[in-house]
Scaffold this motif. Structure first.
Motif, mmCIF file in Angstrom:
data_model
loop_
_atom_site.group_PDB
_atom_site.id
_atom_site.type_symbol
_atom_site.label_atom_id
_atom_site.label_comp_id
_atom_site.label_asym_id
_atom_site.label_seq_id
_atom_site.Cartn_x
_atom_site.Cartn_y
_atom_site.Cartn_z
ATOM 1 N N TYR A 53 0.878 6.840 -6.561
ATOM 2 C CA TYR A 53 -0.996 8.112 -6.287
ATOM 3 C C TYR A 53 -0.534 9.138 -5.763
ATOM 4 O O TYR A 53 -1.112 10.191 -7.010
ATOM 5 N N ARG A 76 -7.565 2.782 3.904
ATOM 6 C CA ARG A 76 -6.785 1.572 4.479
ATOM 7 C C ARG A 76 -7.370 0.858 5.773
ATOM 8 O O ARG A 76 -6.728 0.620 6.960
ATOM 9 N N SER A 125 5.953 13.371 -2.267
ATOM 10 C CA SER A 125 5.233 11.639 -2.267
ATOM 11 C C SER A 125 5.586 10.671 -1.250
ATOM 12 O O SER A 125 5.157 10.339 -0.036
ATOM 13 N N GLN A 153 1.126 -1.418 -0.176
ATOM 14 C CA GLN A 153 -0.060 0.048 -0.407
ATOM 15 C C GLN A 153 0.965 1.072 0.225
ATOM 16 O O GLN A 153 -0.126 2.492 -0.191
ATOM 17 N N LYS A 174 -7.574 3.384 -4.980
ATOM 18 C CA LYS A 174 -7.659 5.004 -4.436
ATOM 19 C C LYS A 174 -8.137 5.787 -4.553
ATOM 20 O O LYS A 174 -8.387 6.200 -3.379
ATOM 21 N N ASP A 199 -10.031 6.831 -1.492
ATOM 22 C CA ASP A 199 -9.411 8.530 -0.688
ATOM 23 C C ASP A 199 -9.547 7.074 0.499
ATOM 24 O O ASP A 199 -8.499 6.577 0.729
ATOM 25 N N ASP A 200 -9.394 8.305 1.910
ATOM 26 C CA ASP A 200 -8.610 7.274 3.027
ATOM 27 C C ASP A 200 -9.725 6.663 3.922
ATOM 28 O O ASP A 200 -8.442 5.799 4.648
ATOM 29 N N ILE A 208 4.231 9.673 2.741
ATOM 30 C CA ILE A 208 3.866 7.270 2.596
ATOM 31 C C ILE A 208 4.892 7.740 4.001
ATOM 32 O O ILE A 208 4.244 6.295 4.963
ATOM 33 N N ASN A 223 -4.442 2.839 -8.659
ATOM 34 C CA ASN A 223 -4.393 3.672 -8.322
ATOM 35 C C ASN A 223 -6.110 4.499 -8.681
ATOM 36 O O ASN A 223 -6.404 5.221 -7.815
ATOM 37 N N GLU A 261 0.307 4.120 -2.877
ATOM 38 C CA GLU A 261 -0.253 4.612 -2.424
ATOM 39 C C GLU A 261 1.000 6.810 -3.438
ATOM 40 O O GLU A 261 1.153 7.487 -3.897
#
Length: 277
Positions: A70, A149, A81, A63, A141, A145-146, A85, A138, A67
């Motif tokens: 992404y 997770r 980025s 993940q 994702k 969105d959030d 992360i 992606n 991300e």
């Protein structure tokens, strides 16, 4: 020894070996000995071409890496980025080390990161994601969105597989999408409920109806998605009509969108008590 052979720092080498071990690509049969896992050996015995595919499959389960690509696709630079992360995943490595690893993965696999934002909840978004696994992940994702997770890697992998099957095997896509929904309900959403006696999405949805924290509207949608799944590869000919249903590309695409929408709606309600679909 290894760091001298590969001309890499011990820290970098340890990170690389840790990744390979976590994803079951290598094992340590005894101290100081490293070998490929049995699963890798079996796949390589079929074709050496599988080596690149295996590594890509493993990366698509990371993940943090998904991300990272992404964020780049959304216009952030590499340093921004990787900084995000490290913060999101509490990675105890320097920015430089993690960035170097990600850059080499991208270079090694020839991954092309699209800087054009994927359009959420549209057929265009799905079409873009069909190009390869990275775009598929992606797209997921972008959609979740959030909430991504709060979805297990197994479910994300199944969703990605469902997207990639379109349009070559639309039946397989629906079956994989249905499996993703079922696993989400079991592994992520209703971990507090014993669903071991439930077989399939439909029985899980009926069980969830007994609990007020799971909206009946969403449970009913799951029943509908269960019915659609049954016309894919999960079952044979229609019991009443005595013929097999054909699944179109639009049907398979719509199914994935619905599965993602239901997953997100469940999570929003669970976390924020909001009824959003």
């Amino acid at each position: 020894m290894l760091e001298k052979h590969f001309q890499l720092s011990q820290r970098y080498l340890n990170s690389a070996l840790s990744f390979l071990e976590i994803h079951n690509l290598i094992i340590y049969p005894e101290p100081g000995v490293i070998t490929l896992s049995d699963e890798v050996c079996d796949k390589l015995s079929v074709s050496l071409i599988n080596s690149r595919k295996m590594l890509l499959d493993s990366l698509m389960q990371s993940q943090a890496f998904i991300e990272f690509t992404y964020f780049i696709g959304k216009g952030k630079n590499e340093k921004e980025s990787v900084r995000l992360i490290l913060s999101l995943y509490d990675i105890k490595q320097s920015e430089a080390v993690v960035l170097k690893i990600f850059q080499e993965w991208i270079k090694l696999l020839g991954i092309k990161i699209s800087e054009k934002p994927l359009k959420n909840q549209t057929l265009d978004g799905i079409k873009n994601s069909l190009q390869n696994k990275l775009y598929a992940n992606n797209f997921i994702k972008e959609f979740l969105d959030d909430d991504l997770r709060n979805v297990s890697e197994q479910v994300i992998t199944e969703l990605s597989n469902a997207i990639k099957e379109i349009p070559e095997d639309n039946e397989a896509s629906i079956n994989e999408g249905g499996r993703a929904l079922e696993d989400f309900l079991r592994l992520d959403l209703a971990k507090d409920i014993d669903l071991s006696r439930c077989s399939g999405i439909g029985e899980i949805a009926n069980e969830l109806n007994k609990y007020p924290q799971y909206p009946k509207k969403l449970n009913s949608l799951c029943l509908g998605l269960s019915s659609v799944r049954s016309i894919g590869k999960a079952h044979g000919a229609d019991k009443i009509l005595k013929v097999k249903w054909s699944i179109t590309e639009h049907g398979a695409t719509g199914y994935i969108i619905m599965v993602l929408s239901v997953i997100k709606s469940y999570l929003v309600f669970k976390q924020e008590s909001k009824t959003v679909f």
